[in-house]
Design an enzyme around this catalytic site. Sequence first.
Site, PDB file in Angstrom:
ATOM      1  N   LYS A  92       0.422  -4.497  -8.993  1.00  0.00           N
ATOM      2  CA  LYS A  92       0.404  -5.930  -8.701  1.00  0.00           C
ATOM      3  C   LYS A  92       1.582  -6.624  -9.383  1.00  0.00           C
ATOM      4  CE  LYS A  92      -1.541  -9.490 -10.655  1.00  0.00           C
ATOM      5  NZ  LYS A  92      -0.439 -10.452 -10.458  1.00  0.00           N
ATOM      6  N   GLU A 147       2.482  -3.395 -22.811  1.00  0.00           N
ATOM      7  CA  GLU A 147       3.772  -3.881 -23.336  1.00  0.00           C
ATOM      8  C   GLU A 147       3.641  -5.389 -23.419  1.00  0.00           C
ATOM      9  OE1 GLU A 147       6.309  -2.070 -24.162  1.00  0.00           O
ATOM     10  OE2 GLU A 147       5.820  -0.145 -23.239  1.00  0.00           O
ATOM     11  N   CYS A 168      10.918  -9.982 -23.213  1.00  0.00           N
ATOM     12  CA  CYS A 168       9.957  -9.738 -24.292  1.00  0.00           C
ATOM     13  C   CYS A 168      10.669  -9.271 -25.555  1.00  0.00           C
ATOM     14  CB  CYS A 168       8.912  -8.727 -23.854  1.00  0.00           C
ATOM     15  SG  CYS A 168       9.612  -7.285 -23.052  1.00  0.00           S
ATOM     16  N   GLU A 170       5.990 -16.560 -29.614  1.00  0.00           N
ATOM     17  CA  GLU A 170       6.891 -16.242 -28.506  1.00  0.00           C
ATOM     18  C   GLU A 170       7.032 -17.461 -27.589  1.00  0.00           C
ATOM     19  OE1 GLU A 170       5.605 -13.446 -25.353  1.00  0.00           O
ATOM     20  OE2 GLU A 170       7.500 -12.435 -25.712  1.00  0.00           O
TER      21      GLU A 170
HETATM   22  P1  NAI Z   1       0.621 -13.229 -17.990  1.00  0.00           P
HETATM   23  O1  NAI Z   1       0.389 -12.234 -19.065  1.00  0.00           O
HETATM   24  O2  NAI Z   1      -0.502 -14.133 -17.595  1.00  0.00           O
HETATM   25  O3  NAI Z   1       1.108 -12.501 -16.655  1.00  0.00           O
HETATM   26  C1  NAI Z   1       1.533 -11.158 -16.561  1.00  0.00           C
HETATM   27  C2  NAI Z   1       0.831 -10.457 -15.406  1.00  0.00           C
HETATM   28  O4  NAI Z   1      -0.554 -10.338 -15.700  1.00  0.00           O
HETATM   29  C3  NAI Z   1       0.895 -11.198 -14.067  1.00  0.00           C
HETATM   30  O5  NAI Z   1       1.026 -10.248 -13.036  1.00  0.00           O
HETATM   31  C4  NAI Z   1      -0.463 -11.884 -13.993  1.00  0.00           C
HETATM   32  O6  NAI Z   1      -0.878 -12.164 -12.681  1.00  0.00           O
HETATM   33  C5  NAI Z   1      -1.351 -10.852 -14.626  1.00  0.00           C
HETATM   34  N1  NAI Z   1      -2.611 -11.362 -15.192  1.00  0.00           N
HETATM   35  C6  NAI Z   1      -2.895 -12.618 -15.642  1.00  0.00           C
HETATM   36  N2  NAI Z   1      -4.158 -12.673 -16.104  1.00  0.00           N
HETATM   37  C7  NAI Z   1      -4.684 -11.433 -15.952  1.00  0.00           C
HETATM   38  C8  NAI Z   1      -5.961 -10.858 -16.260  1.00  0.00           C
HETATM   39  N3  NAI Z   1      -6.941 -11.565 -16.828  1.00  0.00           N
HETATM   40  N4  NAI Z   1      -6.148  -9.556 -15.978  1.00  0.00           N
HETATM   41  C9  NAI Z   1      -5.172  -8.809 -15.434  1.00  0.00           C
HETATM   42  N5  NAI Z   1      -3.962  -9.305 -15.115  1.00  0.00           N
HETATM   43  C10 NAI Z   1      -3.714 -10.594 -15.376  1.00  0.00           C
HETATM   44  O7  NAI Z   1       1.862 -14.098 -18.404  1.00  0.00           O
HETATM   45  P2  NAI Z   1       2.216 -15.586 -17.934  1.00  0.00           P
HETATM   46  O8  NAI Z   1       1.007 -16.471 -18.006  1.00  0.00           O
HETATM   47  O9  NAI Z   1       2.917 -15.498 -16.662  1.00  0.00           O
HETATM   48  O10 NAI Z   1       3.209 -16.044 -19.086  1.00  0.00           O
HETATM   49  C11 NAI Z   1       2.694 -16.636 -20.268  1.00  0.00           C
HETATM   50  C12 NAI Z   1       3.449 -16.174 -21.462  1.00  0.00           C
HETATM   51  O11 NAI Z   1       3.329 -14.774 -21.601  1.00  0.00           O
HETATM   52  C13 NAI Z   1       4.946 -16.391 -21.410  1.00  0.00           C
HETATM   53  O12 NAI Z   1       5.259 -17.678 -21.792  1.00  0.00           O
HETATM   54  C14 NAI Z   1       5.451 -15.356 -22.360  1.00  0.00           C
HETATM   55  O13 NAI Z   1       5.378 -15.810 -23.681  1.00  0.00           O
HETATM   56  C15 NAI Z   1       4.491 -14.224 -22.183  1.00  0.00           C
HETATM   57  N6  NAI Z   1       5.007 -13.182 -21.286  1.00  0.00           N
HETATM   58  C16 NAI Z   1       5.454 -12.042 -21.845  1.00  0.00           C
HETATM   59  C17 NAI Z   1       5.990 -11.052 -21.057  1.00  0.00           C
HETATM   60  C18 NAI Z   1       6.507  -9.811 -21.637  1.00  0.00           C
HETATM   61  O14 NAI Z   1       7.220  -9.079 -20.956  1.00  0.00           O
HETATM   62  N7  NAI Z   1       6.169  -9.487 -22.848  1.00  0.00           N
HETATM   63  C19 NAI Z   1       6.109 -11.215 -19.607  1.00  0.00           C
HETATM   64  C20 NAI Z   1       5.554 -12.435 -19.095  1.00  0.00           C
HETATM   65  C21 NAI Z   1       5.043 -13.372 -19.936  1.00  0.00           C
END
Ligand code: NAI
Length: 491
Positions: free
Chosen positions: A194, A268, A302, A399
């Site tokens: 996804k 990650e 990240c 972050e």
């Molecule tokens: P997120 O962690 O919500 O999204 C990442 C993925 O997880 C997306 O595909 C999303 O649809 C999915 N997801 C969301 N809730 C889920 C759940 N309960 N179960 C399974 N999958 C789920 O990140 P978001 O809200 O887009 O960004 C928020 C913050 O997260 C950012 O501001 C940043 O600080 C951090 N982030 C860190 C990343 C990294 O590579 N370490 C990447 C993206 C965001």
Amino acid sequence: MATPENKLAFDGGWAYDPAPESTDHISLKKRYGLFIGGEFVAPENSRYFDTINPANEQKLARVAEASEADVDRAVKAARAAYSGVWSRMPAKERGKYIYRIARIMQERAREFAAIESLDGGKPIRESRDIDVPLAAAHFFYYAGWADKLDYAFPGQRAKPLGVAGQIIPWNFPLLMAAWKIAPALATGNTVVLKPAETTPLTALKLAEVIADAGLPPGVVNIVTGAGKTGAAIVNHPGVDKIAFTGSTNVGRIIQRALAGTRKKYTLELGGKAANVVFADAAIDQAVEGIVNGIFFNQGHVCCAGSRLLVQESVADEVVAKLKERMETLIVGDPLDKNTDIGAINSSMQLEKIQSYLKIGKEEGGEMHQSACRLPKKGYWCRPTIFTGVAQSNRVVQEEIFGPVLAIQTFRSFDEALAKANNTPYGLSGGVWTDKGAKIFKMTQGLRAGVVWANTFNKFDPTSPFGGYKESGVGREGGLHGLDAYVKLGAR
Ligand code: NAI
Ligand code: MG
């Protein structure tokens, strides 16, 4: 000469002419279904959502929202392909399919790069030179391992786990898909992936490539949707392994959901990396590294170098040079080849960044931004630094995931190391010095999965990647990345 809007006029009064990548060579459908069992199918409840271009807020396409029932269909397709074809296929045949994906991706690299920049906001220079070539490199690299697993795990037999559920974020959409899919396929697993809800298009393009490569139906399934769809993958009893990249918050939710199940997982998560600049470093080179570390991909990284620790005796010089360099960074149209900093990925992410700018000022930090003009439409943030911040400040600990750098000083090696390690995260770090001994001492002391020395943000498919502490569990990439997709037994 007229100064194009959103272009920077330098002191001498000149500016770069616009050099936009054309978009007439890309083909996007108006509406995308779910890629299940080798074809695009409609979601059972007929729900779709828009994906937009964050640089102008215009709709690019409608994308299906997968329900639990759709996820169930995808997992069943993956299971059938696993038991019926993929796990039985001779490893070298599997490898051929993965090579084919890599080659087709290279052939369509220009289209992938333009779509990545349109859907996610990153500068075309990065999607063209980094995201797409690295994504293809991951498929090439893991294709090579497919028939050599006996050498990867000497004396043991590596068996696939079954169906891998993979959930990826929006900061490197195609590259993260490649990181996840390539090792899973090479080890004989099938996949339900996804992409993130704001950047689904290159994963859907990858689905087209996978179909064109003739992969047996169901080996790779791509379902779109938001958190609920992700949760349906995590909680599906037919999934054997979860690979997640994203926020630490969602990582925690997933870890709780998987506790006590037989599912294997890798996470990650976030980071708050320090770039540590010693007085004996090559200062101009270090300034470039700092700029690359935090302003690359709008700081949506990240492992971004979101903190700078600079030795007191050179702090004034480094900060002055950094401010000077920030003024030359071009913020604007992601498709323009001159652009250094593209659009922030979504309005939500922009709000989050802006709330941190406010917090940083309230905490007593001194904020400095470059003076560039921003386009009127779309989501933008000027390159930003904070000085005068304390270790306990939220802009130092948390972050932000935007082009925002927190700067602190240090006097001794031990102080630098202690400060660098003093956050809940441990994904990456950077060290800048003329002395090899300091590099080795720092890399041994830093509790971080990746440490760059006199460079930053360099990636390669052969290098393992992953975090300490709240930055995650497990490693991806390289030989280590195979381990996450196999169970080992006696020969
Ligand atoms: P997120 O962690 O919500 O999204 C990442 C993925 O997880 C997306 O595909 C999303 O649809 C999915 N997801 C969301 N809730 C889920 C759940 N309960 N179960 C399974 N999958 C789920 O990140 P978001 O809200 O887009 O960004 C928020 C913050 O997260 C950012 O501001 C940043 O600080 C951090 N982030 C860190 C990343 C990294 O590579 N370490 C990447 C993206 C965001
Ligand atoms: Mg989008």
